[in-house]
Every structure is written in structure tokens, then in C-alpha cells.
Design a protein around this motif. Structure first.
Motif, PDB file in Angstrom:
ATOM      1  N   LEU A  90       2.605   8.066   9.278  1.00 52.44           N
ATOM      2  CA  LEU A  90       0.785   7.276   9.158  1.00 52.44           C
ATOM      3  C   LEU A  90       0.894   7.429  11.242  1.00 52.44           C
ATOM      4  O   LEU A  90       1.037   6.945  11.100  1.00 52.44           O
ATOM      5  CB  LEU A  90       0.953   6.426   8.306  1.00 52.44           C
ATOM      6  N   THR A  91      -0.804   7.949  10.081  1.00 52.94           N
ATOM      7  CA  THR A  91      -1.934   7.800  12.069  1.00 52.94           C
ATOM      8  C   THR A  91      -1.768   6.036  11.716  1.00 52.94           C
ATOM      9  O   THR A  91      -1.713   5.089  11.343  1.00 52.94           O
ATOM     10  CB  THR A  91      -2.619   8.187  12.499  1.00 52.94           C
ATOM     11  N   ARG A  92      -2.099   5.456  13.297  1.00 53.86           N
ATOM     12  CA  ARG A  92      -2.689   3.947  13.639  1.00 53.86           C
ATOM     13  C   ARG A  92      -3.339   3.416  12.498  1.00 53.86           C
ATOM     14  O   ARG A  92      -3.485   2.339  11.799  1.00 53.86           O
ATOM     15  CB  ARG A  92      -2.789   3.706  15.315  1.00 53.86           C
ATOM     16  N   GLU A  93      -4.824   4.476  12.179  1.00 55.62           N
ATOM     17  CA  GLU A  93      -5.658   4.327  12.364  1.00 55.62           C
ATOM     18  C   GLU A  93      -5.926   4.128  10.624  1.00 55.62           C
ATOM     19  O   GLU A  93      -6.128   3.558   9.985  1.00 55.62           O
ATOM     20  CB  GLU A  93      -7.393   5.458  11.775  1.00 55.62           C
ATOM     21  N   GLU A  94      -4.714   5.261   9.648  1.00 56.45           N
ATOM     22  CA  GLU A  94      -4.406   5.415   8.115  1.00 56.45           C
ATOM     23  C   GLU A  94      -3.968   3.691   7.975  1.00 56.45           C
ATOM     24  O   GLU A  94      -3.816   2.982   6.658  1.00 56.45           O
ATOM     25  CB  GLU A  94      -3.906   6.275   8.635  1.00 56.45           C
ATOM     26  N   VAL A  95      -3.295   3.068   8.782  1.00 63.58           N
ATOM     27  CA  VAL A  95      -2.296   2.106   8.244  1.00 63.58           C
ATOM     28  C   VAL A  95      -3.285   0.720   8.229  1.00 63.58           C
ATOM     29  O   VAL A  95      -3.180  -0.316   7.698  1.00 63.58           O
ATOM     30  CB  VAL A  95      -1.009   1.435   8.946  1.00 63.58           C
ATOM     31  N   SER A  96      -3.990   0.226   9.285  1.00 63.45           N
ATOM     32  CA  SER A  96      -4.742  -0.170   9.891  1.00 63.45           C
ATOM     33  C   SER A  96      -6.200  -0.134   8.582  1.00 63.45           C
ATOM     34  O   SER A  96      -6.140  -0.729   8.034  1.00 63.45           O
ATOM     35  CB  SER A  96      -5.732  -0.099  11.013  1.00 63.45           C
ATOM     36  N   PHE A  97      -6.207   0.820   8.356  1.00 63.59           N
ATOM     37  CA  PHE A  97      -6.971   1.194   6.697  1.00 63.59           C
ATOM     38  C   PHE A  97      -6.078   1.076   5.739  1.00 63.59           C
ATOM     39  O   PHE A  97      -7.049  -0.102   4.739  1.00 63.59           O
ATOM     40  CB  PHE A  97      -7.749   2.942   6.704  1.00 63.59           C
ATOM     41  N   ILE A  98      -5.347   0.744   5.174  1.00 66.25           N
ATOM     42  CA  ILE A  98      -4.748   0.393   4.380  1.00 66.25           C
ATOM     43  C   ILE A  98      -4.181  -0.993   4.497  1.00 66.25           C
ATOM     44  O   ILE A  98      -4.691  -1.544   2.855  1.00 66.25           O
ATOM     45  CB  ILE A  98      -3.026   1.435   3.853  1.00 66.25           C
TER      46      ILE A  98
ATOM     47  N   GLY B 256       3.661   3.713  12.005  1.00 65.94           N
ATOM     48  CA  GLY B 256       3.395   4.833  11.339  1.00 65.94           C
ATOM     49  C   GLY B 256       3.664   4.649   9.238  1.00 65.94           C
ATOM     50  O   GLY B 256       3.931   5.382   9.547  1.00 65.94           O
TER      51      GLY B 256
ATOM     52  N   ARG C  40       6.124   4.638   3.244  1.00 65.86           N
ATOM     53  CA  ARG C  40       5.636   6.590   3.870  1.00 65.86           C
ATOM     54  C   ARG C  40       5.447   6.196   5.346  1.00 65.86           C
ATOM     55  O   ARG C  40       5.842   5.396   6.329  1.00 65.86           O
ATOM     56  CB  ARG C  40       4.259   6.006   3.625  1.00 65.86           C
TER      57      ARG C  40
ATOM     58  N   THR D 235       4.081  -3.336   7.559  1.00 68.41           N
ATOM     59  CA  THR D 235       3.211  -1.748   7.323  1.00 68.41           C
ATOM     60  C   THR D 235       4.148  -2.417   8.683  1.00 68.41           C
ATOM     61  O   THR D 235       3.922  -3.346   9.624  1.00 68.41           O
ATOM     62  CB  THR D 235       1.830  -2.158   7.320  1.00 68.41           C
TER      63      THR D 235
END
Length: 86
Positions: free
Chosen positions: A41-49, A23, A38, A18
Motif C-alpha cells: 500500500l502507498t503511504r497515502e492509502e494507509v493514512s486514508f484508512i 505500506g 495487506r 498499520t
């Protein structure tokens, strides 16, 4: 950038890479072949995953304190003999 070891139920270990800055999220099988990637992706999406999925099912191989990822050899465990499948 994070590198994760994701152990599969059929004695396989997948590597997940990741990168929040770029992203992207990439999944590689035990032969280092790309399974899924993928981008965008936004920084928040990667952090969420990373926190809610990989943090539960995988082991992080990199440390936040180190700038470079740690090099860790992943040893595939020997499968135990199961009489049900003999």
C-alpha cells in the motif's frame, strides 16, 4: 506505525497494525491469529484508512509523539446476560 483496538459487535477485540513506511496493514483476532494482511500500500492509502476508517471504528493505542508503541492490555468486557438468547 500504528496499533489500533477494533471492538467487534460480538464482544471481540481485533488488533490492527498499520505501517505507512512499509505500506502494510495487518488484522489479528483476539487469539493473535492473523486474519488479513495487506502489503504494497502507498503511504497515502494507509493514512486514508487510518483517518477515515480506523479513526471512526477503532481506538488508537499508539501516540504520534512516542517512537515506540505503548503497551496496553486489552481487557475483554464481560458479556451481559440477555434474556432474548436464554
Amino acid at each position: 506505525m500504528g496499533i489500533w483496538a477494533w471492538v467487534q459487535p460480538v464482544d471481540r477485540i481485533w488488533k490492527v497494525v498499520t505501517d505507512a513506511e512499509k505500506g502494510m496493514l495487518s488484522v489479528y483476532d483476539e487469539k493473535s491469529q492473523l486474519i488479513q494482511e495487506r502489503n504494497g500500500l502507498t503511504r497515502e492509502e494507509v493514512s486514508f484508512i487510518e483517518q477515515n476508517f480506523l479513526g471512526v471504528v477503532a481506538t488508537c493505542l499508539t501516540s504520534e509523539e512516542t517512537a515506540a508503541p505503548l503497551v496496553v492490555d486489552i481487557v475483554k468486557p464481560e458479556p451481559e446476560f440477555n434474556y432474548m438468547y436464554a
